[in-house]
Design a protein around this motif. Sequence first.
Motif, PDB file in Angstrom:
ATOM      1  N   UNK A 130      -6.459   4.263  -3.864  1.00 30.57           N
ATOM      2  CA  UNK A 130      -6.347   4.463  -2.418  1.00 30.57           C
ATOM      3  C   UNK A 130      -7.707   4.934  -1.903  1.00 30.57           C
ATOM      4  N   UNK A 131      -8.309   4.207  -0.975  1.00 30.93           N
ATOM      5  CA  UNK A 131      -9.608   4.649  -0.451  1.00 30.93           C
ATOM      6  C   UNK A 131      -9.465   5.920   0.379  1.00 30.93           C
ATOM      7  N   UNK A 170       0.824  -1.215   0.000  1.00 29.76           N
ATOM      8  CA  UNK A 170       0.000   0.000   0.000  1.00 29.76           C
ATOM      9  C   UNK A 170       0.859   1.267   0.000  1.00 29.76           C
ATOM     10  N   UNK A 171       1.989   1.233   0.734  1.00 26.63           N
ATOM     11  CA  UNK A 171       2.900   2.375   0.805  1.00 26.63           C
ATOM     12  C   UNK A 171       4.237   1.950   0.202  1.00 26.63           C
ATOM     13  N   UNK A 172       4.771   2.785  -0.671  1.00 30.93           N
ATOM     14  CA  UNK A 172       6.035   2.460  -1.328  1.00 30.93           C
ATOM     15  C   UNK A 172       7.165   2.293  -0.320  1.00 30.93           C
ATOM     16  N   UNK A 219      -5.010  10.553   7.958  1.00 31.07           N
ATOM     17  CA  UNK A 219      -4.579  11.613   7.055  1.00 31.07           C
ATOM     18  C   UNK A 219      -3.188  11.353   6.504  1.00 31.07           C
ATOM     19  N   UNK A 220      -2.260  10.965   7.371  1.00 35.37           N
ATOM     20  CA  UNK A 220      -0.894  10.710   6.922  1.00 35.37           C
ATOM     21  C   UNK A 220      -0.834   9.485   6.011  1.00 35.37           C
ATOM     22  N   UNK A 221      -1.604   8.458   6.325  1.00 43.23           N
ATOM     23  CA  UNK A 221      -1.654   7.274   5.456  1.00 43.23           C
ATOM     24  C   UNK A 221      -2.196   7.656   4.082  1.00 43.23           C
ATOM     25  N   UNK A 222      -3.211   8.511   4.059  1.00 43.07           N
ATOM     26  CA  UNK A 222      -3.781   8.993   2.794  1.00 43.07           C
ATOM     27  C   UNK A 222      -2.708   9.644   1.924  1.00 43.07           C
ATOM     28  N   UNK A 223      -1.835  10.399   2.562  1.00 41.70           N
ATOM     29  CA  UNK A 223      -0.797  11.140   1.838  1.00 41.70           C
ATOM     30  C   UNK A 223       0.284  10.211   1.282  1.00 41.70           C
ATOM     31  N   UNK A 224       0.725   9.245   2.066  1.00 40.08           N
ATOM     32  CA  UNK A 224       1.871   8.435   1.645  1.00 40.08           C
ATOM     33  C   UNK A 224       1.486   7.189   0.861  1.00 40.08           C
ATOM     34  N   UNK A 225       0.214   6.799   0.868  1.00 40.67           N
ATOM     35  CA  UNK A 225      -0.216   5.578   0.182  1.00 40.67           C
ATOM     36  C   UNK A 225      -0.327   5.801  -1.319  1.00 40.67           C
TER      37      UNK A 225
END
Length: 203
Positions: free
Chosen positions: A166-167, A118-120, A146-152
């Motif tokens: 990305x949901x 999901x995240x590089x 919020x942070x997961x949204x940004x980095x995913x």
Amino acid sequence: DNLCTRGIATTCSSKILDGWLPPYTATAVDRLVAAGGIPIAKTNLDEFAMGSSTENSAFGTTRNPHDVTRVPGGSSGGSAAAVAAGFAPLALGSDTGGSIRQPASFCGCVGLKPTYGRVSRYGLVAFASSLDQIGPITRDVADTALLTQVIAGHDPLDSTSVNTPVPNYLATLNQPIKGLRVGLVKEFVNDQLDSEIRAAVDK
């Protein structure tokens, strides 16, 4: 300090990498900066992320800001301690076998190991590539979402990155939890389990 940052020393808390300046920046860091984030520091960790207490580092021990006689967990203990101490509202960590989740727990923060792919992982100094993940450590669940949204999201620089949409993680934060089920491994429940935990699990 195991996420590469172009032109800034990345040591993995080891003297082995003393003076190494990466020629590239980790994708997760690039995405955070692109969203308006301002990196302010590198944080301590167990050397090469091999540990669970952040005591084994070329830079010395990290203390738990809630009680300096205790460890902050690890290996991303520096990130969790920085958030818990109020040095930063959020931090990135890496998790192979608990290195985000355990220090977040020890320091009273929220930590998440995202689903693999999901995240590089591009720019993360690897420990065990089939398990390593970059993820957030924050003060609350909303900031973690919020942070997961940004980095995913998909990254062609990481061959294990999943190319799926990305949901919107923030959209579901306030939904009721009624009806959700939690899986419990029976072998982990034994007579040694704390009575308060057992009472909560048995409900």
